[in-house]
Design an enzyme around this catalytic site. Structure first.
Site, PDB file in Angstrom:
ATOM      1  N   TYR A 146      45.511  56.906  42.491  1.00 38.17           N
ATOM      2  CA  TYR A 146      45.301  55.460  42.384  1.00 38.17           C
ATOM      3  C   TYR A 146      43.997  55.073  41.676  1.00 38.17           C
ATOM      4  O   TYR A 146      43.768  53.899  41.394  1.00 38.17           O
ATOM      5  CB  TYR A 146      45.354  54.793  43.764  1.00 38.17           C
ATOM      6  CG  TYR A 146      46.743  54.746  44.386  1.00 38.17           C
ATOM      7  CD1 TYR A 146      47.863  55.218  43.713  1.00 38.17           C
ATOM      8  CD2 TYR A 146      46.930  54.219  45.662  1.00 38.17           C
ATOM      9  CE1 TYR A 146      49.128  55.181  44.296  1.00 38.17           C
ATOM     10  CE2 TYR A 146      48.183  54.170  46.245  1.00 38.17           C
ATOM     11  CZ  TYR A 146      49.280  54.657  45.561  1.00 38.17           C
ATOM     12  OH  TYR A 146      50.521  54.602  46.145  1.00 38.17           O
TER      13      TYR A 146
ATOM     14  N   LYS B 265      48.944  69.524  47.620  1.00 40.36           N
ATOM     15  CA  LYS B 265      49.988  70.163  46.828  1.00 40.36           C
ATOM     16  C   LYS B 265      49.279  71.182  45.933  1.00 40.36           C
ATOM     17  O   LYS B 265      49.414  71.188  44.711  1.00 40.36           O
ATOM     18  CB  LYS B 265      50.717  69.056  46.036  1.00 40.36           C
ATOM     19  CG  LYS B 265      52.128  69.348  45.629  1.00 40.36           C
ATOM     20  CD  LYS B 265      53.091  69.668  46.739  1.00 40.36           C
ATOM     21  CE  LYS B 265      54.288  70.352  46.102  1.00 40.36           C
ATOM     22  NZ  LYS B 265      55.259  70.905  47.012  1.00 40.36           N
TER      23      LYS B 265
ATOM     24  N   ASP C 215      55.176  68.207  50.850  1.00 41.91           N
ATOM     25  CA  ASP C 215      56.614  68.157  51.157  1.00 41.91           C
ATOM     26  C   ASP C 215      56.880  68.678  52.571  1.00 41.91           C
ATOM     27  O   ASP C 215      57.600  68.054  53.352  1.00 41.91           O
ATOM     28  CB  ASP C 215      57.449  68.904  50.095  1.00 41.91           C
ATOM     29  CG  ASP C 215      56.844  70.249  49.681  1.00 41.91           C
ATOM     30  OD1 ASP C 215      55.768  70.614  50.197  1.00 41.91           O
ATOM     31  OD2 ASP C 215      57.461  70.928  48.836  1.00 41.91           O
TER      32      ASP C 215
ATOM     33  N   ASP D  80      49.095  56.936  51.116  1.00 42.05           N
ATOM     34  CA  ASP D  80      49.818  55.664  51.112  1.00 42.05           C
ATOM     35  C   ASP D  80      51.257  55.897  51.557  1.00 42.05           C
ATOM     36  O   ASP D  80      51.770  55.230  52.463  1.00 42.05           O
ATOM     37  CB  ASP D  80      49.763  55.065  49.698  1.00 42.05           C
ATOM     38  CG  ASP D  80      50.376  53.682  49.623  1.00 42.05           C
ATOM     39  OD1 ASP D  80      50.505  53.028  50.680  1.00 42.05           O
ATOM     40  OD2 ASP D  80      50.732  53.251  48.505  1.00 42.05           O
TER      41      ASP D  80
ATOM     42  N   ASP E 256      53.013  55.466  55.773  1.00 44.81           N
ATOM     43  CA  ASP E 256      54.168  54.616  56.097  1.00 44.81           C
ATOM     44  C   ASP E 256      55.217  55.427  56.851  1.00 44.81           C
ATOM     45  O   ASP E 256      55.817  54.952  57.818  1.00 44.81           O
ATOM     46  CB  ASP E 256      54.804  54.026  54.825  1.00 44.81           C
ATOM     47  CG  ASP E 256      54.158  52.700  54.410  1.00 44.81           C
ATOM     48  OD1 ASP E 256      52.965  52.489  54.705  1.00 44.81           O
ATOM     49  OD2 ASP E 256      54.866  51.876  53.788  1.00 44.81           O
TER      50      ASP E 256
HETATM   51  C1  IPM Z   1      48.423  49.960  51.590  1.00 46.47           C
HETATM   52  C2  IPM Z   1      49.150  49.108  50.622  1.00 46.47           C
HETATM   53  C3  IPM Z   1      48.386  48.976  49.332  1.00 46.47           C
HETATM   54  C4  IPM Z   1      48.177  50.327  48.705  1.00 46.47           C
HETATM   55  C5  IPM Z   1      49.091  48.086  48.346  1.00 46.47           C
HETATM   56  C6  IPM Z   1      49.415  46.743  48.895  1.00 46.47           C
HETATM   57  C7  IPM Z   1      48.296  47.978  47.066  1.00 46.47           C
HETATM   58  O1  IPM Z   1      50.439  49.590  50.417  1.00 46.47           O
HETATM   59  O2  IPM Z   1      47.343  49.588  52.035  1.00 46.47           O
HETATM   60  O3  IPM Z   1      48.923  51.020  51.942  1.00 46.47           O
HETATM   61  O4  IPM Z   1      48.992  50.812  47.946  1.00 46.47           O
HETATM   62  O5  IPM Z   1      47.173  50.952  48.988  1.00 46.47           O
HETATM   63 MN    MN Z   2      50.929  51.327  51.537  1.00 49.01          MN
END
Ligand code: IPM
Ligand code: MN
Length: 352
Positions: free
Chosen positions: A133, A188, A220, A244, A248
């Site tokens: 990123y 990785k 993975d 990221d 999730d």
């Molecule tokens: C997070 C979010 C952000 C990211 C987005 C909204 C830019 O998904 O905080 O995980 O990708 O870091």
């Molecule tokens: Mn996110």
């Protein structure tokens, strides 16, 4: 305070109501806050995702409390979403540690079978300022090809690794159930040199605390392990984009992102926010789950040294689930209104 877009203002308001109650109960901290403009609505107003006043306020505040920002239809000319503050705040203020507690509360709608409350209880630590990123908005673009670069630095790998081991040595209780202190690096390094570099630095830092197990998992395999044996983990640490995605996934194992708070911490400043987005489909309906935002407030109190208040708040949320005053449907959504969830947590706070 940055209340954000979509459900942001509703859940930030919910968290404030709970904080007011907590303040009355505890008595030894004082809330003093200002709202500032940021996010997609801000972009539509002034052509920037955050105002200069807001940036100045963040610089001088003890902490920043932020709702989710961004709206899918508000885009910049290059096609990426406007109103996202990740790059601006995390890189701008060098908030390199994105800390996401993954904890299974009682009676939550985890898709995993037969998991007891607290059997999942680990910190997901995402490096927040580099990795893939870092290429945000600066990739090489021609009409026929696009390149984004994954870059990690010695300093970046070193400081996030140190943060992880410090966290593991401080963590009071919770998984792993084998009683070990453990930090797991997700990488990785079998494929990319950047990750081999990260791993080498991680293992060097690990040598300083031999009492903490250091282990490495390929991303993975980690994706599978976080689902099949989440009770194994205490602190996991990883690169920005892996973090990221996998945080999730981790959030889904504890009932969804609506449960999940986060802290973005640097050496000098920090801000606190849920890990999810703005859920525009349910915005304004009064049914958003405020738990992620309220638990973000608890993390903020902890950061500010109000440890007792932070624990009280986290426990009150826990009790609200234990007593089934808050129930989840799917994906972290609540069965009922934001208001009833707030009242449930306030009632639990008043019991103390
Ligand atoms: C997070 C979010 C952000 C990211 C987005 C909204 C830019 O998904 O905080 O995980 O990708 O870091
Ligand atoms: Mn996110």
């Amino acid at each position: 305070m940055l209340s954000g877009d979509g459900i942001g203002p509703e859940i930030v308001d919910a968290a404030l109501q709970v904080l007011e109650t907590l303040q009355r109960q505890v008595g030894h901290f004082r809330l003093d806050y200002r709202f500032h403009e940021a996010g997609a609505a801000c972009y539509q107003n002034i052509g920037e995702s955050i105002s200069v006043q807001a940036l100045k306020a963040i610089e001088t505040a003890d902490a920043t409390f932020k709702g989710p920002t961004g709206l899918p239809e508000v885009r910049k000319p290059d096609g990426t979403e406007a109103g996202l503050l990740g790059g601006i705040l995390r890189n701008g203020f060098d908030l390199y540690a994105n800390l996401r507690p993954i904890r299974l509360f009682p009676n939550t709608a985890t898709p995993l079978k037969k998991k007891a409350a607290d059997s999942i209880d680990y910190y997901f630590l995402r490096e927040n300022t580099e990795g893939l990123y870092l290429s945000r908005g600066v990739g090489i673009v021609t009409s026929e090809a696009v390149a984004d670069t994954l870059m990690v630095t010695r300093k970046g790998c070193d400081r996030i690794s140190r943060f992880a081991f410090k966290l593991a040595s401080k963590k009071k209780k919770g998984a792993p159930k084998d009683g070990k202190r453990r930090v797991t690096l997700i990488d990785k390094s079998n494929v990319l040199r950047s990750f081999a570099f990260f791993r080498e630095i991680f293992l060097n830092v690990a040598r300083e605390t031999p009492e903490i197990d250091a282990e490495c998992l390929y991303a993975d395999a980690a994706a599978a392990a976080l689902v099949t044996r989440p009770e194994h983990f205490q602190v996991v640490v990883t690169e920005n984009m892996f973090g990221d995605i996998l945080s999730d996934l981790a959030g889904a194992t504890v009932g969804g992102l609506g449960m999940c708070p986060a802290a973005n911490i640097g050496d000098r400043l920090a801000y606190f926010e849920p890990i999810h987005g703005t859920a525009p489909d349910i915005a304004g309906k009064g049914i958003a789950n405020p738990v992620s935002q309220i638990r973000s407030a608890a993390m903020m109190l902890e950061y500010l040294g109000e440890t007792e208040a932070a624990e009280m708040l986290e426990n009150a949320v826990w009790q609200a689930f234990e007593n089934k005053r808050i129930e989840l449907t799917t994906a972290g959504r609540i069965d009922g209104s934001t208001k009833t969830a707030v009242m449930a947590i306030q009632d639990e706070l008043k019991k103390v």
